[in-house]
Scaffold this motif. Sequence first.
Motif, PDB file in Angstrom:
ATOM      1  N   CYS A 306       0.856  -1.206   0.000  1.00 20.39           N
ATOM      2  CA  CYS A 306       0.000   0.000   0.000  1.00 20.39           C
ATOM      3  C   CYS A 306       0.883   1.245   0.000  1.00 20.39           C
ATOM      4  N   ASP A 308       0.944   5.088   0.601  1.00 22.37           N
ATOM      5  CA  ASP A 308       0.095   6.055   1.303  1.00 22.37           C
ATOM      6  C   ASP A 308       0.905   7.296   1.663  1.00 22.37           C
ATOM      7  N   THR A 358      -3.302   0.686  -3.504  1.00 23.99           N
ATOM      8  CA  THR A 358      -2.786  -0.621  -3.078  1.00 23.99           C
ATOM      9  C   THR A 358      -2.622  -1.513  -4.297  1.00 23.99           C
TER      10      THR A 358
END
Length: 496
Positions: A306, A308, A358
């Motif tokens: 993921c 982020d 993701t």
Amino acid sequence: MDLIYKSTRNNQETATASEAILKGLAGEGGLFVPSYIPKLDKSLKELSAMSYQEVAYEVMKLFMTDFTEEELKHCINSAYDKKFDTESIAELVKKEDAYYLELFHGATIAFKDMALSILPYLMTTSAKKNHVKNEIVILTATSGDTGKAALAGFADVPGTKIIVFYPKHGVSPIQEKQMVTQRGDNTYVIGIEGNFDDAQTGVKKMFSDAALAQEMNEAGYQFSSANSINIGRLVPQVVYYVYSYAALLARGEISEGEQINVVVPTGNFGNILAASYAKEMGIPIAKLICASNENKVLFDFFTTGCYDRNRDFILTSSPSMDILISSNLERLIYQTAGRDAEKNREFMKELNTDGVYTITEEMKEQMKDFYGNYATEEETAQTIKEVYDKTGYIIDTHTAVAAAVYKKYEKETDDKTKTVIASTASPYKFTRSVMNAIDPSYDSKTDFELIDELEKLSGVKVPQAIEDIRSAAVLHDTVCETADMCKEVKKILKIK
């Protein structure tokens, strides 16, 4: 067969190497990637007998197939000359159980010189090949090192202007002084009230502004980039990973075909992506160890799949890695998504709108050659001190992040594979952080007093790049808000 380049966001958009170098960024904010990674056509043994310049030709001829041998050799020989303070261009230094690949022997004492010394020659050659009549405006965001290296490379190059944006409060004092004292009638440096990601986003926005491109064209200008988003930056970086393997082989440190690991301090992901391209070309690299500082967005990505960027932006002692949007990762995402531009575009859209995406398990599996970890500020300082105490060798903060992560990797895996650490900047570029790590009592001294102390401690002569700025006058003092970046560019180019 000619190698063509495709956009990571539109498979229909293609370019030759020279066209991709001129454009810098593809349409819709995409990046140009080679349609395939070419295999080396010389053996490792043959490469081990070559100079840096000869290795550069063997690598770059495979990526830049629309350049003639004469054109490419002219670019290479003009770039890798007396501007570097060592004949080998990149030094490989063994300390303890690792080899430090010193990439800071160029004019601005950072690894960016390795690619930005050649980019102006590639750019002007590309302009001639494509009959470009406009003046090329190099528009670049920097987290500290790209800016000065690009400015030095393009200063007074006919047919070009260069505009560099940097975070006013996010670079080291030496980095800032190097930029704001830059001479050259075609050079412009602007500090922004924001961080590197803000600067990078602002620059990308201008690249994808069709109305601005039209105004520029009418005024006789066109944008290009000196950031690692430009393949003219990325391809020369592949060279030094090929060269480092060849140098180890030449010295008898490894046998032909023996695998090595590579550790790269990473922010924008270009430098480690270049190492992965070298691996795909046929260099026996086992693990690509991605070292982050406390802005550990890449560590989290490799751990979880993921990406982020929704987190606090941390100012660290390794500012060139203070980045939350690693632009070059997009090239790896595109590749592991099966070179599916639509799929990649969706991920980048999510990043732009939600700040997070993701990847699939299948994509993650394709990235198993990468290992990610990070070093805290405390671990970075501790590593500088430990390396100095044990060996007398002084490394900069970014190299220390890589060395700290290498120790973590070694402890975690017990992998004893011979390892090359990319040493991306001279300690002279981050003198205060480096000297404070060795002994906090140095903190009371001025920046230039610290430089003299570092010379005494290291036994390494103060680089010319530092001597040049001791008494240099500040020539660039413009500072603007992020929202006004385009306005400043128009002012420089006299576009109303």
